[in-house]
Enzyme design. Structure first.
Site, short mmCIF file in Angstrom:
data_model
loop_
_atom_site.label_atom_id
_atom_site.label_comp_id
_atom_site.label_asym_id
_atom_site.label_seq_id
_atom_site.Cartn_x
_atom_site.Cartn_y
_atom_site.Cartn_z
N GLU A 1 4.57 -4.93 7.11
CA GLU A 1 3.76 -3.93 7.82
C GLU A 1 4.19 -3.74 9.27
OE1 GLU A 1 2.56 -6.39 5.92
OE2 GLU A 1 0.93 -5.66 4.65
N GLY B 1 0.57 -5.12 0.77
CA GLY B 1 -0.61 -5.26 -0.09
C GLY B 1 -0.30 -5.90 -1.43
N GLU C 1 -0.27 -9.55 -0.71
CA GLU C 1 -1.67 -9.96 -0.50
C GLU C 1 -2.40 -10.10 -1.84
OE1 GLU C 1 -2.07 -6.69 2.24
OE2 GLU C 1 -2.68 -8.07 3.83
N ALA D 1 0.86 -1.18 0.00
CA ALA D 1 0.00 0.00 0.00
C ALA D 1 0.90 1.23 0.00
CB ALA D 1 -0.89 -0.01 1.24
#
Ligand code: DAK
Length: 260
Positions: free
Chosen positions: A134, A111, A114, A66
């Site tokens: 993260e 992300g 993911e 992200a």
């Protein structure tokens, strides 16, 4: 539809979605997540699209997670809305009734990792690096990472990656079962194209049934999963493709599936 943060190209039944912010290592900002969602709907509704490939622009990253710059000043409510958007898009990819192949051309972090895990088949360059860093930002994976990673590689290995935030190389990720195949960087897109073409030649209804049987059955008990598989198996017997596939075998010729 014109996009600013991604590219979408379709050729020969294969739609390629390219995450396109190479200067920021294809970090997934709010606009990219929104556009990725729109592209997913577009390829889902386009009957000419048989297989979807997701990759990153440039030679460094699939997606480095992200966009961290957007986290500054993000309230818990904003974070909740963002995470729901991202989770919904990733679930839609996982449930898309067509095969989705990830071509991991570099960093797949946070992300990005993911997103990779929401795809059906993952081919990676030998230069790829994956991880869930993260924890180093004082947060946790928020787009399915804690759930998909532990389902894919087991709880203990997942917890090690999620708790240390360590990045691992492609070979180690393959050993853990996170990747289907690792290839030299310059062979990644040709290999992915070969795979996508192989999938385009299969019966679209049977492919859809495979994906539904696996996805719907994954989190339920074996008996109900097998029951669902049986119904999808029977459904395939109502298709022209089943008649064509059986006839082609008996006539010793390649099948010509129509997706009906
Ligand atoms: N966000 C924004 N910019 C990024 C970025 C990222 N994730 N990753 C890299 N960049 C930018 C860098 O800031 C740099 O920008 P400039 O300085 O050139 O302007 C440019 O991309 C090139 O990066 P580097 O100069 O750092 O390149 P290096 O080769 O030296 O290092 C690296 C590559 C991948 C090791 C490094 O860039 C890095 O550590 N990046 C951060 C990786 C990371 O921590 N990713 C996880 C992000 S957190 C949630 C939903 C989802 C998530 C969480 C919550 N809810 C909504 C709540 C998911 C979270 C994440 O993914």
């Amino acid at each position: 539809m014109g996009f600013e943060t991604i590219e979408l190209q379709t050729e020969g039944g294969i739609a390629t979605i390219t995450l396109n912010r190479p200067k920021a290592l294809n970090a997934l900002n709010l606009a990219m997540v929104r556009e990725l969602g729109q592209a997913v709907h577009q390829v889902r509704d386009d009957p000419t699209v048989r297989v979807v490939v997701i990759t990153g622009a440039g030679d460094k990253a699939f997606a480095a997670g992200a966009d961290i710059t957007e986290f500054k000043g993000m309230s818990p409510v904003d974070a909740w809305i963002f995470t729901q958007q991202m989770q919904r898009v990733y679930l839609e990819i996982e449930r898309l009734p067509k095969p989705v192949v990830a071509a991991v051309n570099g960093y797949a972090l946070g992300g990005g990792c993911e997103l990779m895990m929401a795809c059906d088949i993952v081919y990676a360059s030998d230069r790829a690096k994956v991880g869930q860093p993260e924890i180093n930002l004082g947060i946790i994976a928020g787009a399915g990472g804690t759930q998909r990673l532990s389902r894919l590689i087991g709880k203990q290995r997942a917890k090690e990656l999620l708790m240390t935030g360590d990045m691992i190389g492609a070979q180690e990720a393959w050993n853990l079962g996170l990747l289907n195949k690792v290839v030299p960087a310059d062979q990644l897109m040709p290999e992915v194209k070969r795979l996508a073409e192989k999938l385009v030649a299969k019966g679209a209804v049977a492919l859809r049934a495979v994906k539904a049987a696996v996805e719907e059955g994954y989190d339920i008990d074996l008996e109900r999963g097998i029951g669902n598989e049986g119904k999808l198996f029977a459904l395939c017997f109502a298709t022209e493709d089943k008649i064509e596939g059986v006839n082609a075998f008996l006539e010793k010729r390649p099948p010509n599936f129509k997706g009906r």
